[in-house]
Design a protein around this motif. Structure first.
Motif, PDB file in Angstrom:
ATOM      1  N   ARG A  54       0.830  -1.210   0.000  1.00  0.00           N
ATOM      2  CA  ARG A  54       0.000   0.000   0.000  1.00  0.00           C
ATOM      3  C   ARG A  54       0.860   1.253   0.000  1.00  0.00           C
ATOM      4  O   ARG A  54       0.493   2.267  -0.604  1.00  0.00           O
ATOM      5  N   THR A  55       2.005   1.212   0.661  1.00  0.00           N
ATOM      6  CA  THR A  55       2.916   2.346   0.685  1.00  0.00           C
ATOM      7  C   THR A  55       3.464   2.625  -0.706  1.00  0.00           C
ATOM      8  O   THR A  55       3.533   3.779  -1.142  1.00  0.00           O
ATOM      9  N   VAL A  56       3.850   1.582  -1.425  1.00  0.00           N
ATOM     10  CA  VAL A  56       4.361   1.742  -2.786  1.00  0.00           C
ATOM     11  C   VAL A  56       3.275   2.317  -3.681  1.00  0.00           C
ATOM     12  O   VAL A  56       3.514   3.246  -4.461  1.00  0.00           O
ATOM     13  N   ASP A  62       0.931   9.843  -5.215  1.00  0.00           N
ATOM     14  CA  ASP A  62       1.408  11.178  -4.832  1.00  0.00           C
ATOM     15  C   ASP A  62       2.234  11.814  -5.935  1.00  0.00           C
ATOM     16  O   ASP A  62       2.243  13.030  -6.086  1.00  0.00           O
ATOM     17  N   LYS A  63       2.937  11.009  -6.700  1.00  0.00           N
ATOM     18  CA  LYS A  63       3.805  11.524  -7.766  1.00  0.00           C
ATOM     19  C   LYS A  63       3.014  11.978  -8.987  1.00  0.00           C
ATOM     20  O   LYS A  63       3.506  12.738  -9.791  1.00  0.00           O
ATOM     21  N   LYS A  64       1.781  11.498  -9.111  1.00  0.00           N
ATOM     22  CA  LYS A  64       0.974  11.854 -10.294  1.00  0.00           C
ATOM     23  C   LYS A  64       0.374  13.211 -10.197  1.00  0.00           C
ATOM     24  O   LYS A  64       0.273  13.942  -9.400  1.00  0.00           O
TER      25      LYS A  64
END
Length: 64
Positions: A54-56, A62-64
């Motif tokens: 889930r962290t990955v 977040d990067k999108k």
């Protein structure tokens, strides 16, 4: 499962993997509550794998 292995998976594959692990965790919890589970360490390992996955997935969002 290592985080580097999880990062190689696509978004949909990662979601599918999380779902599979969640189902397995549920089954292990049922076995544990009925006294049939012999390897109780698998519960904590599976919880950590789900959290790692889930962290990955969250870091990609977040990067999108």
């Amino acid at each position: 499962m290592k985080a580097s292995e999880l990062k190689e998976l696509g978004d949909e594959e990662l979601r599918q993997k999380i779902d599979e692990m969640a189902k397995e965790l549920f089954n292990l919890k049922v076995q544990h509550s009925t006294g049939q589970l012999k390897n109780t360490a698998r519960l904590s390992l599976l919880r950590k794998d789900i959290a790692r996955s889930r962290t990955v997935l969250r870091s990609r969002e977040d990067k999108k």
